[in-house]
Design an enzyme around this catalytic site. Structure first.
Site: not given
Length: 622
Positions: A112-113, A27, A76, A617, A2, A502, A495, A518, A499
């Site tokens: 926020n939290g 964010r 959020w 973020k 948030c 997401e 990575e 396997h 990318k």
């Protein structure tokens, strides 16, 4: 997560708050709201679901809400669905939280939290006559402050401190009290919050970009601190209610660094900023032809005495640690183990007393990573933070700090911050190898030259992005993709896969190439995209063989390799060549085409590149 903003001063607050919230959109959020006070009048609250534009339209860009003191929030969702009722600000009164307009309430706040003991606190408040209109944990905190404020007839700081003692979890809070017009009160535990004062005005936010338009001298609120904010003033208090002195931190990058600068998206801008970010970071660590980590507090003697290393991080920072593991082990002959912070913190810490725990975090506020840091320090293990934000919590709490110089990174999908983390890990590896006598003078000089050459080579990769853009458009409708590699190439595959998934929402997985047989190869079928990272000469033939097995089952192959290895074209359908570089460091070049691939696929699909769905973020809650 948030975003929180606050302002008290001379100008109208609402436009300032909306501008600050726009700087925090990266964010992640699902709703937004404002609360503004005009002198002694009641606080006026306005909320909207969806994009910040909806709130701006509802308030005529803020001009429809008069007043010079206010708080704002982008939510959020964690506790409770993303609805207008659950949107912040929340109030201590019992009126419907979805209504807009003046609110008859003693306390109004944003948060926020996550409050872990919210059910227990809610039951306590119900027993004391409170009722609830939302399904958020935030409303409980606001009403808990109100309860202490009224029961003990104490001031805002004392009421907030009583709340902090009672609450378990993480939070950053900004509150306004009806009895204190023109003032904002704030507190934090494990969620970031910053304050700036200039020209008789005071600004508050959960991250620096929201303040840069006004000031670059920032106060970071410490854990379990509360703050009284007045126009042009900020007074800090400890948990006992005693006022304490705080020093500001000067932010070297300015507001323009957090703007798009003519690029279509922040992500592509930040991809193109990598040569400078990498160069700035390297130049801060390499002086007169030698790696100098003295600014981090580590001497050659310290490095020579380290017996083992644990690298702890989340997401892309964990991937940077994975590549760092290969480099450090090879150059310094020190055992390295890379751990996800969310797993590390819940296990027994079995390390030698001479171990070093390296904590990697762009924001310096990542909740699981911060918890892992504190766990290591409780055990008496030396910690080194690799962070991008000066004055962040992880930076302040670590024994040693190595700052990366990526500047502000706004896009949710990290690019330049990740690249600076990579070169920081390389520098640690080379410095430790030299300190332990594992690297001779000729090798050391070679590694320094190779490191300093990376920025120009990254630029060469970017200069040839058109082929990647073309290829990305051809594969924008892919349903699945696999990234494979061996050794350091596997770390880069992780990575690259992240990318793509997401920001394009294409299902993507990364595998160590030798593991395909396997089980995973059963998923390979006609037309599936397999991307191989092929930068390690000793492992090249083995990975090519794995890719050939995929091709025999109908896969379309893309390969990334260094210039001159033309045998790759005999197997791979589409090849991207990157400049030659020392194989310890070539991952910094190989990752750039993968960043561009993910970006251009997302653009071709018409998606919100900078703010992908469901993501934030900085993950400041568990």
């Amino acid at each position: 997560m948030c975003g929180i903003v606050g302002f008290t001063g001379k100008q109208q607050a609402a436009p300032v708050l909306l501008d600050g919230l726009s700087k925090l959109e990266y964010r992640g959020y699902d709703s937004a709201g404002l609360a503004v006070r005009d002198g002694d009048k009641l606080a006026e609250v306005v909320k909207a679901t969806g994009k910040l534009k909806n709130l701006s339209d509802k308030t005529a860009g803020g001009t429809a809400i008069p007043g010079t003191c206010g708080i704002g929030h982008t939510r959020w969702a964690t506790h409770g669905e993303p609805t207008q009722t659950n949107a912040h600000p929340h109030v201590s009164g019992n009126a419907s939280g979805s209504a807009s307009g003046p609110v008859e309430s003693d306390v109004v706040g944003v948060h926020n939290g996550i409050i872990e003991n919210y059910e227990e606190l809610k039951e306590k408040l119900i027993r004391n006559g409170y009722s609830f209109y939302s399904t958020t944990d935030t409303e409980i905190v606001i009403k808990l402050v109100d309860y202490y404020y009224k029961k003990y007839k104490i001031g805002p700081i004392d009421a907030i401190n009583r709340m902090m003692v009672r609450v378990r979890g993480s939070y950053a809070l900004a509150l306004m009290f009806k009895d204190y017009p023109g003032e904002i009160y704030a507190a934090r535990k494990d969620s970031p919050m910053v304050i700036g004062c200039t020209g008789g005005e005071t600004f508050l936010a959960s991250d620096v970009p929201a303040l840069l338009k006004y000031t670059r001298d920032i106060y970071y609120i410490d854990n379990l601190q509360s703050v009284r904010i007045l126009p042009g003033e900020a007074h800090f208090f400890d948990l006992n209610g005693d006022e304490i002195e705080m020093e500001s931190v000067h932010i070297s990058w300015d507001a323009a660094a957090a703007e798009k600068g003519g690029y279509e998206h922040f992500m592509i801008k930040e991809i193109h900023e990598q040569p400078k970010a990498v160069s700035d970071t390297l130049n801060s660590l390499i002086k007169n032809g030698k790696i100098d980590l003295s600014s981090s507090g580590l001497t050659d003697e310290d490095l020579a005495g380290i017996s083992e290393i644990r690298i702890v991080a989340c997401g892309s920072a964990w991937h940077a640690g994975m590549l760092g593991q290969y480099v450090i082990e090879d150059l310094a002959d020190v055992p390295v183990r890379v751990e996800l912070a969310s797993e590390f913190r819940y296990r027994k810490l079995l390390v030698d007393k001479n171990a070093l725990v390296i904590i990697i975090s762009q924001s310096g506020e990542t909740a699981d990573t911060l918890a892992a840091l504190r766990m290591a320090r409780e055990k008496g293990i030396r910690t080194l933070a690799v962070v991008n934000v000066v004055g962040s919590t992880i930076a302040r709490e670590s024994d040693n700090v190595l700052y990366t110089l990526a500047g502000p990174e706004i896009a949710v999908a990290t690019t330049k911050a990740y690249s600076t983390q990579l070169v920081a890990m390389y520098a640690i590896g080379v410095a430790m190898g030299a300190a332990k006598g594992k690297i001779n003078g000729r090798e050391y000089k070679h590694y320094i030259e190779e490191l300093l050459a990376l920025p120009d080579k990254i630029k060469k990769v970017l200069d040839n992005k058109e082929r990647i853009q073309w290829f990305s458009a051809k594969h924008a409708n892919a349903r699945d993709a696999f990234f494979i590699g061996r050794g350091p190439d596997y770390a880069i595959s992780l990575e690259g896969s992240l990318k793509l998934k997401e920001i394009s929402y294409i299902h993507s997985e990364a595998y160590a190439a030798g593991e395909l047989k396997h089980g995973t190869i059963s998923l390979v079928e006609d037309g599936i995209l397999v991307i191989g990272i092929l930068t390690q000469q000793d492992l090249l033939e083995k990975t090519i063989s794995n890719m050939a097995e995929c091709k025999a089952r109908g896969a379309y192959l893309m390969g990334i390799t260094s210039e001159g290895r033309y045998s790759v074209e005999d197997t791979v359908n589409f090849t991207i060549y990157i400049p030659r570089a020392d194989e310890h460091f070539i991952g910094s070049l190989a990752v750039v085409p993968l960043q561009l691939f993910g970006y251009y696929v997302s653009v071709a699909k018409g998606l919100d590149v900078d703010k992908p769905r469901n993501l934030a973020k900085s993950v400041t809650v568990e």
